[in-house]
Scaffold this motif. Sequence first.
Motif, PDB file in Angstrom:
ATOM      1  N   LEU A 148       0.836  -1.206   0.000  1.00  0.00           N
ATOM      2  CA  LEU A 148       0.000   0.000   0.000  1.00  0.00           C
ATOM      3  C   LEU A 148       0.870   1.256   0.000  1.00  0.00           C
ATOM      4  O   LEU A 148       0.625   2.199  -0.766  1.00  0.00           O
ATOM      5  N   LEU A 149       1.889   1.271   0.831  1.00  0.00           N
ATOM      6  CA  LEU A 149       2.789   2.429   0.889  1.00  0.00           C
ATOM      7  C   LEU A 149       3.569   2.600  -0.411  1.00  0.00           C
ATOM      8  O   LEU A 149       3.748   3.724  -0.897  1.00  0.00           O
ATOM      9  N   ALA A 150       4.032   1.494  -0.985  1.00  0.00           N
ATOM     10  CA  ALA A 150       4.768   1.572  -2.249  1.00  0.00           C
ATOM     11  C   ALA A 150       3.867   2.114  -3.356  1.00  0.00           C
ATOM     12  O   ALA A 150       4.274   2.981  -4.136  1.00  0.00           O
ATOM     13  N   ALA A 151       2.637   1.619  -3.421  1.00  0.00           N
ATOM     14  CA  ALA A 151       1.698   2.095  -4.440  1.00  0.00           C
ATOM     15  C   ALA A 151       1.347   3.564  -4.220  1.00  0.00           C
ATOM     16  O   ALA A 151       1.257   4.342  -5.175  1.00  0.00           O
ATOM     17  N   ALA A 152       1.172   3.965  -2.968  1.00  0.00           N
ATOM     18  CA  ALA A 152       0.875   5.370  -2.669  1.00  0.00           C
ATOM     19  C   ALA A 152       2.027   6.264  -3.118  1.00  0.00           C
ATOM     20  O   ALA A 152       1.809   7.343  -3.687  1.00  0.00           O
ATOM     21  N   SER A 153       3.234   5.809  -2.889  1.00  0.00           N
ATOM     22  CA  SER A 153       4.411   6.573  -3.307  1.00  0.00           C
ATOM     23  C   SER A 153       4.412   6.786  -4.813  1.00  0.00           C
ATOM     24  O   SER A 153       4.647   7.895  -5.299  1.00  0.00           O
ATOM     25  N   ASP A 154       4.135   5.716  -5.555  1.00  0.00           N
ATOM     26  CA  ASP A 154       4.096   5.835  -7.011  1.00  0.00           C
ATOM     27  C   ASP A 154       2.926   6.699  -7.470  1.00  0.00           C
ATOM     28  O   ASP A 154       3.051   7.459  -8.436  1.00  0.00           O
ATOM     29  N   CYS A 155       1.793   6.604  -6.794  1.00  0.00           N
ATOM     30  CA  CYS A 155       0.628   7.404  -7.165  1.00  0.00           C
ATOM     31  C   CYS A 155       0.885   8.897  -6.993  1.00  0.00           C
ATOM     32  O   CYS A 155       0.393   9.706  -7.783  1.00  0.00           O
ATOM     33  N   GLU A 181       6.760   7.393   9.290  1.00  0.00           N
ATOM     34  CA  GLU A 181       6.169   6.809  10.507  1.00  0.00           C
ATOM     35  C   GLU A 181       5.596   5.421  10.239  1.00  0.00           C
ATOM     36  O   GLU A 181       5.836   4.474  10.993  1.00  0.00           O
ATOM     37  N   LEU A 182       4.840   5.295   9.161  1.00  0.00           N
ATOM     38  CA  LEU A 182       4.272   3.986   8.829  1.00  0.00           C
ATOM     39  C   LEU A 182       5.352   2.979   8.431  1.00  0.00           C
ATOM     40  O   LEU A 182       5.259   1.801   8.785  1.00  0.00           O
ATOM     41  N   ALA A 183       6.362   3.426   7.708  1.00  0.00           N
ATOM     42  CA  ALA A 183       7.436   2.528   7.268  1.00  0.00           C
ATOM     43  C   ALA A 183       8.168   1.931   8.476  1.00  0.00           C
ATOM     44  O   ALA A 183       8.553   0.764   8.453  1.00  0.00           O
ATOM     45  N   ARG A 184       8.332   2.723   9.536  1.00  0.00           N
ATOM     46  CA  ARG A 184       9.029   2.238  10.730  1.00  0.00           C
ATOM     47  C   ARG A 184       8.287   1.072  11.385  1.00  0.00           C
ATOM     48  O   ARG A 184       8.888   0.265  12.075  1.00  0.00           O
TER      49      ARG A 184
END
Length: 187
Positions: A148-155, A181-184
């Motif tokens: 989800l975080l990776a896709a959000a980054s690309d979006c 924060e979420l990545a941690r």
Amino acid sequence: MSNSASRPGRASSRDKILSAAADIVASQGVQHLTIEATAAAAGLSKAGFIYHFKTRDELLSALVERMASEVDLRAQHSEEPGKTVPMSAQLAAQFELNLQMPAEQKLLFKHMLEAAIIEPKLLAPMQGLFERDYAAFGSGPKAGLALLLAAASDCIVILEILQLYTFSATQRQALHDAAQELARTLD
């Protein structure tokens, strides 16, 4: 061994062609990328160009692969080959890269996306880049959050590339802080 590897400081003809092609695509769009224009911009004859790339399609594929390689190089987090990088560090780096992508690189990426829409065979090298990125986040107990975080980054990048939305400096900082924060929580 390429000329650039054998003679430090001198770019190979292939590198010059790819740089010229990237400049043409970024400034004028992929529809202006021709063998003749690229050869002239690289300071080569048409025959010199054809020695490296037989067709415009070969040039476009090589340009997409070069872009993917550059993204891969910027995304490398480990100084030690073979060392496993924590998922949190991978995602944090991806957000950094995407939030700080230079305007000229965004423009080049935009034109390459346009080219891939017109010429679907160009999708394969671009798909390979995304497949490598997402494969790194596709396993483990928190794979869903990582993806989800990776896709959000690309979006975020795609929204700006397509000029659908431009994030303000305050919004960028909020995105950065939330992503960190979420990545941690992933490790």
